[in-house]
Design an enzyme around this catalytic site. Structure first.
Site, short mmCIF file in Angstrom:
data_model
loop_
_atom_site.label_atom_id
_atom_site.label_comp_id
_atom_site.label_asym_id
_atom_site.label_seq_id
_atom_site.Cartn_x
_atom_site.Cartn_y
_atom_site.Cartn_z
N ASP A 180 2.23 17.30 -16.78
CA ASP A 180 0.95 17.97 -17.04
C ASP A 180 0.30 18.47 -15.76
O ASP A 180 0.74 18.16 -14.64
CB ASP A 180 0.00 17.02 -17.79
CG ASP A 180 0.00 15.60 -17.22
OD1 ASP A 180 0.40 15.42 -16.06
OD2 ASP A 180 -0.42 14.69 -17.93
N ASN A 196 -6.47 4.96 -23.55
CA ASN A 196 -6.64 5.37 -24.96
C ASN A 196 -5.28 5.61 -25.63
O ASN A 196 -5.22 6.14 -26.73
CB ASN A 196 -7.52 6.61 -25.05
CG ASN A 196 -6.91 7.80 -24.31
OD1 ASN A 196 -5.79 7.72 -23.81
ND2 ASN A 196 -7.63 8.91 -24.28
N HIS A 205 -2.89 7.59 -24.42
CA HIS A 205 -2.30 8.90 -24.19
C HIS A 205 -1.01 8.81 -23.39
O HIS A 205 -0.82 7.90 -22.59
CB HIS A 205 -3.31 9.89 -23.58
CG HIS A 205 -3.63 9.71 -22.14
ND1 HIS A 205 -4.76 10.23 -21.56
CD2 HIS A 205 -2.98 9.06 -21.12
CE1 HIS A 205 -4.76 9.94 -20.27
NE2 HIS A 205 -3.70 9.22 -19.99
N GLU A 224 -3.93 13.39 -25.96
CA GLU A 224 -4.99 12.46 -26.30
C GLU A 224 -4.86 12.03 -27.77
O GLU A 224 -4.12 12.66 -28.54
CB GLU A 224 -6.35 13.13 -26.06
CG GLU A 224 -6.56 13.63 -24.63
CD GLU A 224 -6.78 12.53 -23.60
OE1 GLU A 224 -6.29 11.40 -23.78
OE2 GLU A 224 -7.44 12.81 -22.58
P1 PGA Z 1 -2.60 5.60 -14.24
O1 PGA Z 1 -2.66 6.72 -15.39
O2 PGA Z 1 -1.15 5.50 -13.89
O3 PGA Z 1 -3.41 6.15 -13.11
O4 PGA Z 1 -3.13 4.36 -14.85
C1 PGA Z 1 -1.80 6.63 -16.46
C2 PGA Z 1 -2.12 7.71 -17.46
O5 PGA Z 1 -3.30 8.05 -17.62
O6 PGA Z 1 -1.19 8.21 -18.11
#
Ligand code: PGA
Length: 241
Positions: A67, A136, A138, A143
């Site tokens: 992304d 959440n 994702h 999302e």
């Molecule tokens: P993080 O993010 O590795 O910074 O916890 C993970 C994500 O949001 O997919």
């Protein structure tokens, strides 16, 4: 689904590095899917170490990132292109032209999404996709509520995601409200998935995602349907499983 659980994060990153090294030795032009965020940073450091010890040759490897924020230039330190260059690509022998991150500044974002999806197909699909998980549920920037049949698309970011990611920006208002993300279907088409989860704050969501109902409200729950997932977790993230 295979699980690797340890209280030693360095060991986990070493195991991930070994798995990627094995793939590249068997298939030098392997297609790797990469993720940003704090979670995969140790694994990227391990890949740099393996490269420096001449144990991995990235010269034919192709990569696609999950992304990118909409509206951040590639030179912006908060863009995911910058993150990947800074934390990995600048330190290994991968040709820059082999590394792909969606262009969040494309004039026609829809067209960019279609092109990105086509490029993945043309490369033969992703052999191994690295994933983290958001609080959440994702995966990528898909999302809760994202259809399981989604392909690369423009997404509106959840307020919780913007807040979590605001730690890299001066204020939450600076976090872009939109991003381009591979879709759930794009991710599920990868031949192998490595999901990395660290920390107690992820214990509830990972339990829900891996043992709860398979639902678009918890995007990572779709991984229960994938035939080849390895989950690498520290003991804290695994504490509620
Ligand atoms: P993080 O993010 O590795 O910074 O916890 C993970 C994500 O949001 O997919």
């Amino acid at each position: 689904m295979e699980y690797f659980i340890s209280d030693n994060i360095a060991k986990i990153n070493c195991l991930i590095g070994t798995e990627i090294k094995k793939l590249i030795s068997e298939k030098p032009n392997a297609v790797l899917g990469f993720a940003t965020g704090s979670t995969p940073l140790g694994a990227y450091k391990e890949l740099i170490n393996l490269y420096k010890k001449s144990e991995i040759d990235f010269s034919e490897v192709i990569t696609f990132n999950l992304d990118e924020y909409v509206g951040l230039e590639q030179t912006d330190p908060n863009s995911y292109r910058y993150f990947m260059d800074y934390n990995l690509f600048n330190h290994i022998n991968i040709p820059k032209k082999n590394t792909h991150v969606p262009n969040g500044c494309a004039a026609d974002l829809q067209h960019e999404c279609i092109e990105y999806e086509n490029m993945i197909k043309k490369a033969g699909g992703v052999d191994l996709q690295i994933l983290g998980i958001g609080h959440n549920g994702h995966i990528g920037f898909n999302e809760p509520g994202t259809p399981f049949n989604s392909i690369t698309h423009v997404v509106d970011l959840d307020e919780r995601t913007r807040k979590a990611n605001s730690r890299f920006f001066s204020t939450v208002d600076e976090v872009p409200g939109r991003a381009i993300s591979m879709g759930i279907k794009t991710i599920m088409m990868s031949r192998k998935i490595i999901l990395i989860v660290f920390g107690e704050d992820k214990a509830d969501i990972i339990k829900e995602a891996l043992t709860g109902k398979i639902t678009e409200q918890v995007p990572a729950s779709v991984l229960q349907l994938h035939p080849n997932v390895s989950v690498y977790m520290d003991d804290k993230a695994a504490s509620k499983l």
